[in-house]
Design an enzyme around this catalytic site. Structure first.
Site, PDB file in Angstrom:
ATOM      1  N   ASP A  91       0.855  -1.182   0.000  1.00  0.00           N
ATOM      2  CA  ASP A  91       0.000   0.000   0.000  1.00  0.00           C
ATOM      3  C   ASP A  91       0.896   1.238   0.000  1.00  0.00           C
ATOM      4  O   ASP A  91       2.091   1.157   0.323  1.00  0.00           O
ATOM      5  CB  ASP A  91      -0.895  -0.027   1.244  1.00  0.00           C
ATOM      6  CG  ASP A  91      -1.744   1.222   1.380  1.00  0.00           C
ATOM      7  OD1 ASP A  91      -2.385   1.617   0.391  1.00  0.00           O
ATOM      8  OD2 ASP A  91      -1.743   1.819   2.474  1.00  0.00           O
ATOM      9  N   ASP A  93      -0.355   5.160   0.850  1.00  0.00           N
ATOM     10  CA  ASP A  93      -0.662   6.181   1.854  1.00  0.00           C
ATOM     11  C   ASP A  93      -0.768   5.605   3.258  1.00  0.00           C
ATOM     12  O   ASP A  93      -1.490   4.632   3.500  1.00  0.00           O
ATOM     13  CB  ASP A  93      -1.968   6.895   1.484  1.00  0.00           C
ATOM     14  CG  ASP A  93      -1.796   7.763   0.258  1.00  0.00           C
ATOM     15  OD1 ASP A  93      -1.233   8.854   0.383  1.00  0.00           O
ATOM     16  OD2 ASP A  93      -2.206   7.318  -0.832  1.00  0.00           O
ATOM     17  N   ASN A 211      -1.861  -0.636   6.029  1.00  0.00           N
ATOM     18  CA  ASN A 211      -2.241  -0.106   7.339  1.00  0.00           C
ATOM     19  C   ASN A 211      -3.741  -0.184   7.586  1.00  0.00           C
ATOM     20  O   ASN A 211      -4.194   0.005   8.717  1.00  0.00           O
ATOM     21  CB  ASN A 211      -1.802   1.358   7.463  1.00  0.00           C
ATOM     22  CG  ASN A 211      -2.612   2.287   6.570  1.00  0.00           C
ATOM     23  OD1 ASN A 211      -2.632   2.118   5.350  1.00  0.00           O
ATOM     24  ND2 ASN A 211      -3.300   3.250   7.159  1.00  0.00           N
TER      25      ASN A 211
END
Length: 268
Positions: A91, A93, A211
């Site tokens: 991922d 961001d 996240n």
């Protein structure tokens, strides 16, 4: 005249004059003390700010290495050759970077914090400038894990933005060639989820570092959770993952290891 002088020299009158002057002197002393205190506090705050900036600079530029090129034993080499090369889905961001666009400063980033790089994209016919902050040690992390895994970027962001960020992180090394964006996600429970089977049908050899638990809701046994990152210059999450990822590539099925995260959550 003599009577007048005696009147002025009267101890009672002198005491009254001193009492009248005392509040004035006291206020003056308090004012001086306050000025000195403010000056000392300003100097102290200046040195604290200077120390923080120096600490951030040191953390950012200190040399960190990971011994990824240690020769393996014949048995270890045989084991690695007997299993498939794994795919690590990344991922962007709050996992590898944090960004905010011009004019909007999120409270997670202190005003005046310099960006690691900026990108300019056109969204809905409007030019937008993004300030991007790299998670500490992201460059080392990518350099090391690219030797062990095939890296794939999968972000819920728009392609025009994600492409620019991935290009900056790649730095011309060709390690982030495969990329998936928002159009490759599916909406589920009001959020974007990522279909790992679209990247590779063999789920035994693919894992995702993200996240957001919602992103891998359908593939919890392939997930490597990581804390969201915004601006902490002392963050070491990516460094801490290197020994684990080094070992994970030797397993025949990543789910046999990563599923234990799910089991631990159920046991709590």
């Amino acid at each position: 005249m003599l009577a007048h002088n005696r009147h002025l020299g009267n101890p009672e009158n002198q005491r009254r004059r001193e009492q009248a002057q005392s509040p004035i002197v006291l206020r003056a002393m308090v004012g001086i003390a306050q000025s000195i205190f403010v000056a000392i506090a300003s100097i102290f705050n200046f040195f604290i700010l200077l120390l923080k900036k120096s600490s951030r600079a040191y953390c950012k530029y200190q040399v960190v290495t990971y011994q990824s090129n240690i020769p393996m034993s014949p048995l270890t080499t045989h084991r690695l050759l007997s299993v498939k090369r794994k795919i690590l889905v990344l991922d962007l961001d709050e996992t590898l970077i944090h960004s905010h666009h011009e004019g909007v400063l999120r409270p997670m980033v202190k005003p005046g914090t310099p960006a690691d790089f900026t990108i300019r994209v056109v969204i809905d016919r409007h030019p937008v400038k993004f300030s991007v902050h790299e998670r500490p040690h992201v460059d080392l992390f990518l350099s090391v894990v690219s030797q062990w895994y095939e890296l794939v970027v999968f972000t819920a962001s728009m392609e025009v933005y994600g492409t620019c960020v991935a290009d900056k992180l790649d730095r011309g090394r060709g390690i982030l060639k495969r990329r998936y964006f928002r159009q490759h996600c599916t909406m589920d429970f009001g959020g974007y989820t990522k279909d790992l089977s679209a990247i590779h049908p063999d789920l035994s050899s693919i894992c995702i570092l993200d996240n957001s638990p919602g992103a891998y809701r359908k593939f919890p046994h392939n997930a490597i959770p990581i804390q969201s990152w915004f601006s902490d210059p002392n963050d070491t999450c990516l460094l801490n993952l290197l020994p684990f990822l080094d070992a994970l590539r030797f397993t025949s099925d990543v789910r046999s290891i990563l599923s234990r995260n799910q089991q631990q959550l159920q046991d709590l």
